[in-house]
Design a protein around this motif. Structure first.
Motif, PDB file in Angstrom:
ATOM      1  N   VAL A 124       0.841  -1.197   0.000  1.00  0.00           N
ATOM      2  CA  VAL A 124       0.000   0.000   0.000  1.00  0.00           C
ATOM      3  C   VAL A 124       0.877   1.247   0.000  1.00  0.00           C
ATOM      4  N   LYS A 125       1.896   1.254   0.853  1.00  0.00           N
ATOM      5  CA  LYS A 125       2.755   2.449   0.908  1.00  0.00           C
ATOM      6  C   LYS A 125       3.481   2.664  -0.413  1.00  0.00           C
ATOM      7  N   ASN A 126       3.987   1.598  -0.990  1.00  0.00           N
ATOM      8  CA  ASN A 126       4.662   1.716  -2.277  1.00  0.00           C
ATOM      9  C   ASN A 126       3.712   2.275  -3.341  1.00  0.00           C
ATOM     10  N   THR A 127       2.476   1.804  -3.336  1.00  0.00           N
ATOM     11  CA  THR A 127       1.484   2.295  -4.295  1.00  0.00           C
ATOM     12  C   THR A 127       1.207   3.772  -4.081  1.00  0.00           C
ATOM     13  N   LEU A 128       0.989   4.150  -2.835  1.00  0.00           N
ATOM     14  CA  LEU A 128       0.733   5.555  -2.522  1.00  0.00           C
ATOM     15  C   LEU A 128       1.899   6.440  -2.958  1.00  0.00           C
ATOM     16  N   ASP A 129       3.123   5.983  -2.716  1.00  0.00           N
ATOM     17  CA  ASP A 129       4.306   6.765  -3.082  1.00  0.00           C
ATOM     18  C   ASP A 129       4.461   6.880  -4.593  1.00  0.00           C
ATOM     19  N   LYS A 130       4.250   5.771  -5.294  1.00  0.00           N
ATOM     20  CA  LYS A 130       4.413   5.788  -6.750  1.00  0.00           C
ATOM     21  C   LYS A 130       3.353   6.677  -7.406  1.00  0.00           C
ATOM     22  N   ILE A 131       2.148   6.683  -6.870  1.00  0.00           N
ATOM     23  CA  ILE A 131       1.084   7.513  -7.436  1.00  0.00           C
ATOM     24  C   ILE A 131       1.454   8.985  -7.366  1.00  0.00           C
ATOM     25  N   ILE A 132       1.891   9.440  -6.200  1.00  0.00           N
ATOM     26  CA  ILE A 132       2.165  10.879  -6.056  1.00  0.00           C
ATOM     27  C   ILE A 132       3.502  11.282  -6.664  1.00  0.00           C
ATOM     28  N   SER A 133       4.340  10.310  -7.021  1.00  0.00           N
ATOM     29  CA  SER A 133       5.566  10.618  -7.759  1.00  0.00           C
ATOM     30  C   SER A 133       5.301  10.683  -9.259  1.00  0.00           C
ATOM     31  N   GLY A 134       4.295   9.949  -9.717  1.00  0.00           N
ATOM     32  CA  GLY A 134       4.042   9.827 -11.145  1.00  0.00           C
ATOM     33  C   GLY A 134       3.297  11.010 -11.730  1.00  0.00           C
ATOM     34  N   GLY A 135       3.099  10.948 -13.038  1.00  0.00           N
ATOM     35  CA  GLY A 135       2.386  12.005 -13.730  1.00  0.00           C
ATOM     36  C   GLY A 135       0.897  11.965 -13.528  1.00  0.00           C
ATOM     37  N   ILE A 136       0.367  10.918 -12.906  1.00  0.00           N
ATOM     38  CA  ILE A 136      -1.058  10.870 -12.607  1.00  0.00           C
ATOM     39  C   ILE A 136      -1.420  11.934 -11.570  1.00  0.00           C
ATOM     40  N   TYR A 137      -0.415  12.425 -10.854  1.00  0.00           N
ATOM     41  CA  TYR A 137      -0.608  13.560  -9.948  1.00  0.00           C
ATOM     42  C   TYR A 137      -0.132  14.820 -10.649  1.00  0.00           C
ATOM     43  N   ASP A 138      -0.901  15.891 -10.536  1.00  0.00           N
ATOM     44  CA  ASP A 138      -0.554  17.178 -11.150  1.00  0.00           C
ATOM     45  C   ASP A 138       0.412  17.914 -10.223  1.00  0.00           C
ATOM     46  N   HIS A 139       1.696  17.868 -10.551  1.00  0.00           N
ATOM     47  CA  HIS A 139       2.726  18.409  -9.663  1.00  0.00           C
ATOM     48  C   HIS A 139       2.736  19.936  -9.621  1.00  0.00           C
ATOM     49  N   ILE A 140       2.088  20.575 -10.559  1.00  0.00           N
ATOM     50  CA  ILE A 140       2.049  22.036 -10.557  1.00  0.00           C
ATOM     51  C   ILE A 140       0.759  22.554  -9.929  1.00  0.00           C
ATOM     52  N   GLY A 141      -0.369  22.056 -10.354  1.00  0.00           N
ATOM     53  CA  GLY A 141      -1.645  22.584  -9.878  1.00  0.00           C
ATOM     54  C   GLY A 141      -2.292  21.792  -8.765  1.00  0.00           C
ATOM     55  N   GLY A 142      -1.754  20.612  -8.464  1.00  0.00           N
ATOM     56  CA  GLY A 142      -2.385  19.764  -7.469  1.00  0.00           C
ATOM     57  C   GLY A 142      -3.536  18.979  -8.065  1.00  0.00           C
ATOM     58  N   GLY A 143      -3.939  17.915  -7.399  1.00  0.00           N
ATOM     59  CA  GLY A 143      -5.050  17.092  -7.855  1.00  0.00           C
ATOM     60  C   GLY A 143      -4.586  15.906  -8.689  1.00  0.00           C
ATOM     61  N   PHE A 144      -5.485  14.935  -8.828  1.00  0.00           N
ATOM     62  CA  PHE A 144      -5.173  13.671  -9.480  1.00  0.00           C
ATOM     63  C   PHE A 144      -5.941  13.540 -10.787  1.00  0.00           C
ATOM     64  N   PHE A 145      -5.262  13.022 -11.802  1.00  0.00           N
ATOM     65  CA  PHE A 145      -5.923  12.700 -13.051  1.00  0.00           C
ATOM     66  C   PHE A 145      -6.607  11.336 -12.923  1.00  0.00           C
ATOM     67  N   ARG A 146      -7.384  10.991 -13.941  1.00  0.00           N
ATOM     68  CA  ARG A 146      -8.280   9.840 -13.809  1.00  0.00           C
ATOM     69  C   ARG A 146      -7.537   8.506 -13.740  1.00  0.00           C
ATOM     70  N   TYR A 147      -6.601   8.280 -14.617  1.00  0.00           N
ATOM     71  CA  TYR A 147      -5.836   7.038 -14.546  1.00  0.00           C
ATOM     72  C   TYR A 147      -4.544   7.196 -15.325  1.00  0.00           C
TER      73      TYR A 147
END
Length: 699
Positions: A258-281
């Motif tokens: 679970v922790k690895n998944t959470l970390d990879k999600i917020i490191s990846g491009g699925i997270y908007d590193h400039i504006g915040g928020g998550f894309f769909r997939y």
């Protein structure tokens, strides 16, 4: 169920997956065509209002017209932020040659799946029965009675013309066979919802829970997180369950996954590193390149997920991502009067992701001397480009390691990141923004209430609670009329009656608000909604609840599996479980257990699709605690408890005398006391949270 559909009709060969390159949409201020959708308020329907196709909104009148003219019905389902919906419109539905075939031979209906998820559920079920792939746009051809003959997702112009011709010829030349096939399909859709009621509570045991999770583990991607697959969805309900399971079952592999998944999600491009928020997939296995639409339901659930994860793993970055996502929601998705909009498009200026991606020269121009460090941090290098010189920002190194490798302190790195975001966000504001779907959907806003409440629980900042209460006020003022919910609100729009998910999710949110405010009006409202569900949605045969109140469609859907949203039946079973504990009402507890018992075969076979049920199984197999705080100073103690990770525990409080069983005869004028209870047995009252935590450990 799939074995029932070994259909030999020629239609089967049409079920294939297609792809194409997107074309830029040409703006026009003069419309050559206008159809009946021009009178709608749904952004998705309005997008098609000037197609040459004679689109109609879903209505009984449209079906009656098909019967009168003996025409097949074409039902095309999508939503405003759907990229491939835009592509098919531009390539196919805007084409006059295609439109002539459709207008001459079909009654064509456009459906916004966010306005009518019941219609979407019916036809998605049909497509999954005959082909494993489903999604949007969904294009279904039905008889005038709504029973489907053909269904699939995206088509090119030529493919669509072939489908129209072949299905139309089949219906004209052999209407009896078409009717026979459609009857079989409609029966199959109904049989999907056949759930055997059960009161075999012996099925609800820890061994069944462990087997369910163990059967899931081989499908995990232990390197990149999430489940294995070419595309990856966040699916917060899955990670939420696994967090609790890891703690209760003391399973270190699950906790690490679970922790690895959470970390990879917020490191990846699925997270908007400039504006915040998550894309769909993510369109890849590494969470790198997203499908760029932003949905309210994803971001709402992400707030809850990362807030809870903060209490479990104590990672400050989780808190940061919650706060950044809240800032994004406030800036880009908030209705002026308090609700939140449904979605932001993937496309702008006819290109997917154009608003969110960056060219190297542009980054150098904006960041100047900061570019070199920025480029290392976010992988701006040729081998990581998405398309030519276009980059999706993503991290590949943890901040601590990056600081060491680049000889920069963590404080200096944090300061640099803040500066980068401010500069690039300002630069991005100069771009043409993607389209906004401005419907306020009741169920999705209920999820966001929980997101804000869970952020308040984790971080103790009252402003998050105030945001949750503001959404609740908006929904009760705009979306709750004469004791009935509507599914979505838009000023001047058509207000469709609420579905099970609206009632179940809002009742859940109301119970969550009750838990942190101690205001019984929220509890009363949750009870009222639950009573409405029992009266209007109950399926007597299965003991579950129908997705919609009426019986106007070809089948009654009973939605039991999770997807990007948790199962509304599972949420209702949770609500009954909580109400049973709050009210000491065994009828609610028995009903909840019966629903869970009925789902045990599915839970055992496919844990990844039934996590909300598995969370309820956790409640029934591991000790479930009630912590009741009673007294004038109850609120700070409740807040303190909520900031801790205590799975399988109901935390509630009362500031005054109360007849609720958990508080009855426990209020004292001269002090505030904490009661730790389990299975109707309570420890002696204590005055501090530390003492209560000791009692929990020693129960």
């Amino acid at each position: 169920m799939m074995q029932r559909f070994h259909v030999t009709y020629f239609l089967v060969f049409l079920f294939v997956i297609f792809s194409c390159k997107e074309k830029a949409k040409k703006p026009s201020s003069v419309h050559k065509y206008t159809n009946a959708l021009v009178n709608e308020t749904s952004p998705y329907l309005l997008q098609h209002a000037h197609n040459p196709v004679n689109w109609r909104p879903w209505s009984q009148e449209a079906l009656d017209k098909a019967k009168k003219e003996n025409k097949l019905v074409l039902v095309s389902i999508g939503y405003s932020s759907c990229h491939w919906c835009h592509v098919m419109e531009e390539e196919t539905f805007e084409d006059e040659e295609v439109a002539k075939i459709m207008n001459d031979n079909f009654i064509s209906i456009k459906v916004d799946r966010e306005e009518r998820p019941d219609i979407d559920n019916i036809y998605q079920t049909f497509v999954r029965l005959i082909d494993s792939n489903s999604g949007w746009p969904l294009n279904v051809i039905t008889l005038p009675n709504g029973k489907p003959l053909y269904g699939n997702t995206y088509h090119t112009k030529n493919q669509w013309m072939q489908v129209l011709s072949k299905v139309s010829d089949m219906y004209t030349n052999n209407p009896e066979k078409a009717a026979e096939y459609s009857d079989m399909v409609a029966q199959g859709i109904q049989e999907v919802n056949l759930i055997a009621p059960s009161t075999d509570f012996e099925l609800l045991n820890e061994d069944a829970l462990r087997k369910s999770v163990d059967s899931w583990k081989p499908f995990w991607d232990l390197e990149w997180g999430g489940d294995q697959g070419e595309q990856k969805f966040m699916i917060p309900v899955n990670l939420d369950f696994l967090m609790d399971y890891a703690l209760l079952a003391k399973d270190d592999l699950v906790k690490a996954h679970v922790k690895n998944t959470l970390d990879k999600i917020i490191s990846g491009g699925i997270y908007d590193h400039i504006g915040g928020g998550f894309f769909r997939y993510s369109t890849d296995t590494h969470w790198k390149v997203p499908h760029f639409e932003k949905m309210l339901y994803d971001n709402a659930q992400a707030l809850s997920l990362y807030s809870k994860a903060f209490t479990v793993y104590n990672e400050l970055e989780y808190r940061d991502k919650v706060l950044e996502t809240i800032a994004f929601l406030e800036r880009e998705m908030k209705h002026p009067k308090g609700g939140y909009y449904a979605a932001i498009d993937a496309d702008s200026e006819g290109e997917e992701g154009k608003f969110y991606t960056w060219g190297k020269e542009e980054l150098q121009s904006v960041l100047d001397e900061d570019f070199e460090l920025f480029a290392k941090y976010y992988n701006i290098r040729a081998e990581d480009a998405w398309e030519e010189d276009t980059y999706v920002l993503h991290k590949s190194v943890e901040d601590a390691d990056f600081s060491k490798e680049n000889d920069i302190s963590r404080n200096a790195l944090n300061s640099a990141r803040k500066s980068w975001k401010e500069q690039l966000l300002e630069a991005r504001k100069q771009r043409i923004s993607p389209g906004l779907d401005d419907k306020v959907i009741t169920s999705w806003n209920a999820l966001l209430i929980n997101g804000f409440v869970d952020a308040y629980k984790a971080f103790g900042q009252r402003k998050h609670l105030e945001k949750a209460k503001a959404i609740f006020r908006f929904l009760t003022e705009k979306s709750y009329q004469n004791g009935e919910l509507i599914h979505s609100y838009k000023e001047g729009g058509r207000h469709i009656g609420g579905f099970l998910e609206d009632y179940a999710f809002l009742a859940d949110a109301s119970l969550n608000l009750y838990g942190v405010t101690l205001e019984t009006s929220y509890l009363d409202f949750a009870q009222a909604l639950s009573n409405k569900v029992q009266d209007q949605f109950l399926d007597q045969a299965s003991g579950m609840y129908h997705y919609n109140k009426n019986n106007e469609l070809i089948a009654r859907i009973i939605k039991t599996d999770d997807g990007v949203l948790p199962s509304p039946n599972a949420v209702m079973a949770h609500n009954l479980f909580i109400l049973g504990h709050l009210l000491y009402d065994t009828r609610f507890l028995e009903k909840s257990k019966s629903m869970l018992s009925s789902m045990m075969p599915s839970v055992g076979e496919s844990a990844a699709s039934y996590s909300k049920w598995n969370t309820l199984l956790l409640h029934n197999t591991f000790p479930y605690y009630e912590i009741a705080v009673v007294g004038k100073n109850a609120l700070p103690l409740v807040n303190n408890l909520n900031q801790k990770s205590i799975p399988n525990t109901l935390v509630v409080g009362s500031l005054s005398e109360s007849d609720l069983p958990l508080f009855k005869d426990r209020y004292k004028e001269d002090g505030t006391f904490v009661y730790v209870c389990q299975n109707s047995t309570c420890k002696l009252p204590v005055k501090t949270v530390d003492e209560a935590m000791v009692q929990l450990r020693d129960f």
